[in-house]
Design an enzyme around this catalytic site. Structure first.
Site, short mmCIF file in Angstrom:
data_model
loop_
_atom_site.label_atom_id
_atom_site.label_comp_id
_atom_site.label_asym_id
_atom_site.label_seq_id
_atom_site.Cartn_x
_atom_site.Cartn_y
_atom_site.Cartn_z
N ASP A 1 37.27 41.31 56.33
CA ASP A 1 38.50 42.07 56.54
C ASP A 1 39.51 41.36 57.44
O ASP A 1 40.29 42.01 58.15
CB ASP A 1 38.18 43.47 57.13
CG ASP A 1 37.24 44.25 56.24
OD1 ASP A 1 37.31 44.06 55.01
OD2 ASP A 1 36.44 45.04 56.76
N GLU A 2 39.50 40.05 57.40
CA GLU A 2 40.42 39.28 58.25
C GLU A 2 41.86 39.35 57.72
O GLU A 2 42.81 39.07 58.47
CB GLU A 2 39.98 37.81 58.31
CG GLU A 2 38.63 37.57 59.00
CD GLU A 2 37.46 37.64 58.02
OE1 GLU A 2 37.68 38.04 56.86
OE2 GLU A 2 36.33 37.31 58.42
N LYS B 1 42.32 38.29 54.13
CA LYS B 1 42.26 37.23 53.10
C LYS B 1 43.19 37.53 51.92
O LYS B 1 43.92 36.67 51.46
CB LYS B 1 40.81 37.07 52.59
CG LYS B 1 39.83 36.66 53.69
CD LYS B 1 38.40 36.64 53.20
CE LYS B 1 37.78 37.99 52.94
NZ LYS B 1 37.56 38.82 54.12
N LYS C 1 45.92 39.31 51.68
CA LYS C 1 47.34 39.12 51.98
C LYS C 1 47.73 37.64 51.91
O LYS C 1 48.74 37.28 51.29
CB LYS C 1 47.66 39.68 53.38
CG LYS C 1 49.06 39.28 53.79
CD LYS C 1 49.52 39.64 55.17
CE LYS C 1 50.71 38.74 55.48
NZ LYS C 1 51.56 39.17 56.54
N GLY D 1 37.15 44.37 49.73
CA GLY D 1 38.36 45.19 49.57
C GLY D 1 39.49 44.37 50.16
O GLY D 1 39.57 44.22 51.38
N HIS D 2 40.30 43.78 49.31
CA HIS D 2 41.36 42.89 49.77
C HIS D 2 42.71 43.56 49.58
O HIS D 2 43.11 43.88 48.46
CB HIS D 2 41.30 41.55 49.01
CG HIS D 2 40.05 40.78 49.29
ND1 HIS D 2 39.77 39.56 48.73
CD2 HIS D 2 38.99 41.05 50.11
CE1 HIS D 2 38.61 39.12 49.20
NE2 HIS D 2 38.11 40.02 50.02
N GLN E 1 34.14 38.66 52.10
CA GLN E 1 33.37 38.86 53.33
C GLN E 1 33.80 37.81 54.37
O GLN E 1 34.96 37.44 54.38
CB GLN E 1 31.86 38.81 53.07
CG GLN E 1 31.34 40.01 52.27
CD GLN E 1 31.56 39.92 50.77
OE1 GLN E 1 31.17 38.96 50.15
NE2 GLN E 1 32.20 40.92 50.20
N ASP F 1 50.29 41.16 65.81
CA ASP F 1 51.15 42.29 66.20
C ASP F 1 50.35 43.45 66.78
O ASP F 1 50.87 44.24 67.57
CB ASP F 1 51.95 42.78 64.98
CG ASP F 1 51.05 43.12 63.80
OD1 ASP F 1 50.35 42.20 63.31
OD2 ASP F 1 51.01 44.29 63.39
P1 GDP Z 1 40.49 41.23 53.56
O1 GDP Z 1 39.25 41.93 53.10
O2 GDP Z 1 40.18 40.00 54.36
O3 GDP Z 1 41.46 40.94 52.46
O4 GDP Z 1 41.21 42.22 54.58
P2 GDP Z 1 41.40 43.83 54.38
O5 GDP Z 1 42.44 44.06 53.35
O6 GDP Z 1 40.09 44.49 54.19
O7 GDP Z 1 41.86 44.24 55.83
C1 GDP Z 1 43.02 43.71 56.41
C2 GDP Z 1 43.93 44.90 56.75
O8 GDP Z 1 44.91 44.47 57.67
C3 GDP Z 1 44.68 45.44 55.57
O9 GDP Z 1 44.88 46.83 55.75
C4 GDP Z 1 46.01 44.70 55.62
O10 GDP Z 1 47.08 45.41 55.01
C5 GDP Z 1 46.22 44.60 57.11
N1 GDP Z 1 46.93 43.41 57.60
C6 GDP Z 1 46.86 42.14 57.11
N2 GDP Z 1 47.58 41.32 57.90
C7 GDP Z 1 48.10 42.05 58.89
C8 GDP Z 1 48.90 41.76 60.05
O11 GDP Z 1 49.27 40.62 60.32
N3 GDP Z 1 49.23 42.82 60.85
C9 GDP Z 1 48.83 44.08 60.60
N4 GDP Z 1 49.18 45.04 61.45
N5 GDP Z 1 48.07 44.40 59.52
C10 GDP Z 1 47.70 43.40 58.70
P1 IMO Z 2 35.90 41.76 52.51
O1 IMO Z 2 35.91 40.74 51.39
C1 IMO Z 2 33.68 43.67 55.73
C2 IMO Z 2 29.36 44.20 55.10
C3 IMO Z 2 28.84 45.62 54.96
C4 IMO Z 2 27.45 45.45 55.52
C5 IMO Z 2 27.04 44.07 55.02
C6 IMO Z 2 26.22 44.07 53.76
O2 IMO Z 2 36.79 42.93 52.25
O3 IMO Z 2 36.14 41.09 53.82
P2 IMO Z 2 26.77 44.54 51.19
O4 IMO Z 2 27.34 45.73 50.51
O5 IMO Z 2 27.55 43.28 50.98
O6 IMO Z 2 25.31 44.33 50.88
O7 IMO Z 2 26.83 44.89 52.77
O8 IMO Z 2 28.25 43.37 54.79
N1 IMO Z 2 30.45 43.85 54.16
C7 IMO Z 2 31.73 43.71 54.52
N2 IMO Z 2 32.35 43.93 55.70
N3 IMO Z 2 34.38 43.20 54.70
C8 IMO Z 2 33.78 42.95 53.51
O9 IMO Z 2 34.42 42.36 52.47
C9 IMO Z 2 32.40 43.25 53.37
N4 IMO Z 2 31.51 43.16 52.35
C10 IMO Z 2 30.32 43.51 52.85
O10 IMO Z 2 29.62 46.51 55.71
O11 IMO Z 2 27.50 45.39 56.92
MG MG Z 3 38.35 43.84 53.21
#
Ligand code: GDP
Ligand code: IMO
Ligand code: MG
Length: 419
Positions: free
Chosen positions: A13-14, A16, A18, A40-41, A221, A330
């Site tokens: 959830d870094e 990626k 975006k 979930g991207h 991940q 931010d």
């Molecule tokens: P991913 O799984 O690495 O693609 O990341 P996620 O989508 O799961 O989580 C990132 C969250 O942070 C999402 O809700 C994005 O809309 C949000 N996001 C991404 N970049 C930024 C940022 O620079 N600032 C803020 N406030 N939110 C961001």
């Molecule tokens: P993105 O791509 C954050 C975590 C789960 C659990 C562990 C194992 O959006 O960054 P799994 O269902 O893969 O067997 O779960 O990994 N996990 C994530 N945490 N972002 C994800 O994907 C994740 N995908 C799996 O919460 O701790």
């Molecule tokens: Mg995610």
């Protein structure tokens, strides 16, 4: 030409999705190489928000080819839901999305097995996303899996055999289930899948590279969830690191170009497992509420804490990161003080090397920075960065020995500062 890899350096959830969207115009194709709908991207642009799970995040940029690689595990039912949602919002993907014949299928019973295993673990549960990821990769490695290519050949028999085997395993668990409904949805997904183009993606990708095209590989991940190098056993079941792109796409290590390592200016984790810099206090709450830290897939609140430079340094080494990307700076705008973990104290000794077990008596050693207390989300250039932010950024660059080339100051595509 090369495959550049973009991957998470923390626990997922870094941001990626975006950044892949932002970088896509530089590439001929975007590919996923591991994971599945546990991802979930999130992407935001033109006032719209999209969450992608199995479809690569390059899908919204013109006519770029997007490929679901062999290392991915695909759930037909969830794929169908994702496709229908995108098509309903006016995005046509048929001609642009290719699926590897070697990608493995998540069967309805894989999801049930995931739930049964988690329930049996009780308090020791991993806190999986419940999408059947572990059982699907288990079947792959134990040579029992079903692949996309199998859909084209004697599929029903192979499916029945796999389901019978899974039912036998489930009978050993005190676990009630009803397969009929999910099976129906799953087969509707198979019908939809058949309308897409299946390819031998290793050939397709290598042909692109030899004809002078560049490809972006999108990780799912994060490094600390890697099955070998993450906080095992609280990890996912695939190799999330840069080397995973070679196996998950069928490209030689000699083809890997840039490795973009992406991290939040703080740190989050969903699910169970160690998290040395976790803040279980008001500061953690504030990070969660300002950063909207709730899972894109499960809606679960994410655990929050300060950035962990010991873990990040480890991730930089394991992945060979050549460029860093800092996200969500931010979110720290209002903090009078910001901390970064610069060492661990383990058994009375300080170290900056990640120990075998980070759950055991690891105490983070922090360096404190003065906060910038200036809103950054409307900034468009590096020249506007407050001095305190510059200090934080340059400390991290020096500590990790890699330049930060992109700073993200908000969720929208436009809120991205290239350096
Ligand atoms: P991913 O799984 O690495 O693609 O990341 P996620 O989508 O799961 O989580 C990132 C969250 O942070 C999402 O809700 C994005 O809309 C949000 N996001 C991404 N970049 C930024 C940022 O620079 N600032 C803020 N406030 N939110 C961001
Ligand atoms: P993105 O791509 C954050 C975590 C789960 C659990 C562990 C194992 O959006 O960054 P799994 O269902 O893969 O067997 O779960 O990994 N996990 C994530 N945490 N972002 C994800 O994907 C994740 N995908 C799996 O919460 O701790
Ligand atoms: Mg995610």
């Amino acid at each position: 030409m090369k495959v550049d890899v973009l991957l998470g350096l923390q626990w997922g959830d870094e941001g990626k999705g975006k950044v892949v969207d932002v970088l896509t115009p530089r590439y001929a194709a975007v590919t996923r190489f591991q994971g599945g709908p546990n991802a979930g991207h999130t992407l935001e642009f033109e006032g719209q928000k999209y969450v992608l799970r199995s479809i690569p995040s390059g899908i919204f940029q013109g006519d770029k080819v997007n490929i679901i690689g062999n290392g991915v595990v695909l759930d037909p039912a969830l794929f169908k839901a994702e496709v229908e949602q995108l098509e309903a919002s006016g995005h046509n993907l048929r001609s642009r999305l290719l699926i590897s014949r070697k990608a493995h299928l998540i069967l309805p019973t894989h999801r049930l097995l995931d739930a049964a295993y988690e329930a049996a673990k009780g308090k020791g549960k991993i806190g999986t996303t419940g999408k059947g990821i572990g059982p699907t990769y288990t079947d792959k490695i134990s040579r029992n899996g079903l692949r996309i290519g199998d859909i084209e050949n004697n599929f029903q028999q192979k499916y029945n055999d796999a389901i019978a085997r899974h039912k036998e395993i489930l009978s050993h668990y005190d676990f009630a289930y009803n397969l009929d409904e999910i099976e129906k949805e799953w087969f509707k997904g198979i019908e939809l899948l058949k309308t897409f183009t299946f390819v031998d993606s290793e050939h397709y990708i290598n042909n692109l590279l030899t004809s002078g095209k560049t490809v972006l590989a999108e990780g799912a991940q994060g490094t600390m969830l890697d099955v070998d190098f993450g906080s095992y056993p609280f990890v996912t079941s695939s190799n999330t690191i840069s080397a995973g792109a070679c196996v998950g796409l069928g490209v030689s290590p000699r083809r890997i170009g840039e490795v973009f390592g992406i991290f939040k200016a703080y740190c989050t984790r969903v699910g169970s497992g160690p998290f040395p810099t976790e803040l279980e206090d008001q500061t953690g709450e504030t990070l969660r509420s300002l950063g909207h830290e709730y899972g894109a897939v499960t809606g679960r609140p994410r655990r929050c804490g300060w950035v962990d430079l010991v873990a990040l340094r480890y991730a930089v080494i394991i992945n060979g990161v050549s460029q860093l990307i800092m996200m969500k700076s931010d979110v720290l705008d209002a903090f009078p003080e910001i901390k970064a973990c610069v060492a661990y104290r383990v058994a009375g000794k300080e170290t900056n090397e990640l120990p075998f077990d980070i759950s055991e008596d690891v105490t983070p050693v922090y360096k404190t920075f003065k906060g910038w207390q200036t809103p950054m989300s409307s900034m468009t250039s590096e020249s506007q960065f407050p001095q305190e932010f510059k200090d934080y950024l340059s400390f991290i660059e020096t500590y990790l020995g890699v330049p930060v080339k992109i700073v993200s100051v908000g969720p929208d595509r436009a809120q991205t500062i290239l350096r």
